[in-house]
Design a protein around this motif. Structure first.
Motif, PDB file in Angstrom:
ATOM      1  N   ARG A 250      -5.321   2.978   1.362  1.00 21.68           N
ATOM      2  CA  ARG A 250      -4.111   2.238   1.706  1.00 21.68           C
ATOM      3  C   ARG A 250      -3.239   3.006   2.705  1.00 21.68           C
ATOM      4  O   ARG A 250      -2.681   2.413   3.622  1.00 21.68           O
TER       5      ARG A 250
ATOM      6  N   ASP B  20     -10.541  -5.155   0.117  1.00 26.59           N
ATOM      7  CA  ASP B  20      -9.684  -5.728  -0.916  1.00 26.59           C
ATOM      8  C   ASP B  20      -8.264  -5.740  -0.358  1.00 26.59           C
ATOM      9  O   ASP B  20      -7.601  -4.696  -0.322  1.00 26.59           O
TER      10      ASP B  20
ATOM     11  N   HIS C 167      -8.854  -0.764 -13.355  1.00 24.25           N
ATOM     12  CA  HIS C 167      -8.914  -0.370 -11.942  1.00 24.25           C
ATOM     13  C   HIS C 167      -9.544  -1.513 -11.139  1.00 24.25           C
ATOM     14  O   HIS C 167     -10.699  -1.438 -10.731  1.00 24.25           O
TER      15      HIS C 167
ATOM     16  N   GLU D 161      -7.582  -1.496   0.569  1.00 27.28           N
ATOM     17  CA  GLU D 161      -8.675  -0.551   0.740  1.00 27.28           C
ATOM     18  C   GLU D 161      -9.883  -1.224   1.353  1.00 27.28           C
ATOM     19  O   GLU D 161     -10.086  -2.430   1.199  1.00 27.28           O
TER      20      GLU D 161
ATOM     21  N   ASP E 183      -5.480  -6.964  -1.565  1.00 26.95           N
ATOM     22  CA  ASP E 183      -4.439  -6.670  -2.545  1.00 26.95           C
ATOM     23  C   ASP E 183      -4.336  -5.175  -2.824  1.00 26.95           C
ATOM     24  O   ASP E 183      -3.237  -4.635  -2.954  1.00 26.95           O
ATOM     25  N   ARG E 184      -5.447  -4.506  -2.901  1.00 29.04           N
ATOM     26  CA  ARG E 184      -5.457  -3.064  -3.142  1.00 29.04           C
ATOM     27  C   ARG E 184      -5.176  -2.281  -1.863  1.00 29.04           C
ATOM     28  O   ARG E 184      -4.720  -1.141  -1.901  1.00 29.04           O
TER      29      ARG E 184
ATOM     30  N   TRP F 213     -10.787  -4.052  -8.325  1.00 29.89           N
ATOM     31  CA  TRP F 213     -11.169  -3.988  -6.915  1.00 29.89           C
ATOM     32  C   TRP F 213     -11.842  -5.315  -6.580  1.00 29.89           C
ATOM     33  O   TRP F 213     -12.975  -5.560  -6.945  1.00 29.89           O
TER      34      TRP F 213
END
Length: 323
Positions: free
Chosen positions: A39, A299, A279, A304, A301-302, A281
């Motif tokens: 991120r 992803d 966690h 990454e 939202d994450r 993903w």
């Protein structure tokens, strides 16, 4: 196909033999995590929510954040190469990038929903041309569910969510044929994403039914790949698709937090879990690299991106049979 602009033109290769990378031979046996773009890096590059991904022939990765309206190019080592300044012929008018792909000539094509156009850039990020889609396709281009795809012969297609069809585009970005391509019409409920396989087949994820359907090069329905899994914590929903040169299909199951791999006949070959309850993903974008035989998943939202090396077994992929 010819995508022309004011005084400049891009000529993606059309009707050429499909390019098969010599190292892509056996069935995928594992997706081994090679690198994570975290991120912090994505935020520093201005693409904190990676929405769409595309590899070029040299293995560089293009990352599009549709919300921030930014596109960046990332090198093989995971470092930023440059930003692609997204603007059309009139920089004063903002654009709404909805999708990105790299064509057979290496041009970077961006679908601009605001102008219902395709913008083309060279590998250094310079604008080559802007070309509007035909007027009867303008509403489809503006629809956030629509996207671009390229077949093995370098031809450009539009996933038309409103018409529930795949539309092959000609050199002027108009319909290349009259009538529907996907048949029967009721075989598609709400198309979510699609990909072209090297044998000419088209794969489409149907949001309405949750099915992953395979269509023959003629557009006729050939079958469906099984997505149901009693062990899955949530119903499968494919949000992105990718295909490699041997015909294997990679499907991002966002609720299931996994990537599924299918043979050209729709047989599940592999499942790669990415996250879990504590966690999460959830993959929402995929891209396969022909130059490096790698898979990228994002992803948003994450914030990454994971890069996977595809480990393969012995043997050669067998093209799908035509019933």
């Amino acid at each position: 196909m010819l995508l022309a602009g004011a005084g400049r033109a891009i000529t993606p290769q059309a009707h050429a033999a499909p390019a098969i990378h010599p190292t892509v031979t056996g069935p995928p046996t594992a997706l081994r995590s090679e690198r994570v773009i975290d991120r912090a890096s994505l935020e520093a590059w201005g693409v904190p929510r990676p929405s769409r991904l595309a590899f070029d022939a040299e293995g560089a990765l293009y990352v599009l954040d549709t919300g921030r309206r930014r596109l960046v190019k990332v090198g093989l080592d995971g470092t930023l190469l440059h930003e692609v300044a997204l603007s059309g012929d009139d920089p004063a008018n903002g654009i709404e990038p909805g999708d990105v792909l790299v064509d057979a000539r290496g041009s970077v094509l961006v679908l601009d929903r605001a102008s219902s156009s395709v913008l083309a850039y060279d590998k250094s990020g310079a604008l080559l041309a802007t070309r509007p889609l035909a007027s009867d396709l303008a509403d489809e281009a503006r629809d956030p569910r629509s996207s671009l795809l390229q077949d093995a012969f370098g031809r450009l297609w539009l996933l038309a969510a409103r018409e529930r069809d795949l539309i092959r585009l000609d050199t002027s970005l108009a319909r290349d044929r009259a009538g529907r391509f996907l048949t029967p019409e009721d075989s598609v409920g709400t198309p979510g994403t699609a990909v072209a396989a090297p044998d000419g087949a088209m794969w489409l994820a149907d949001v309405a039914t949750g099915a992953l359907r395979r269509f023959r090069p003629s557009g006729a329905l050939a079958g469906a790949a099984p997505l149901a899994d009693s062990a899955a914590a949530a119903p499968a929903r494919v949000t992105a698709l990718a295909a490699d040169a041997s015909g294997y299909i990679y499907a991002a199951d966002r609720p299931g937090q996994r990537i599924l791999v299918f043979t050209a006949d729709g047989v599940r070959e592999l499942e790669r879990m990415l996250g879990g309850g504590t966690h999460p993903w959830r993959p929402a974008a995929l891209a396969w690299s022909a130059g490096e035989d790698r898979l990228a998943a994002a992803d948003p939202d994450r914030g990454e991106i994971q890069i996977f090396t595809i480990e393969r077994g012995a043997g050669t992929a067998v093209p799908a049979k035509s019933p």
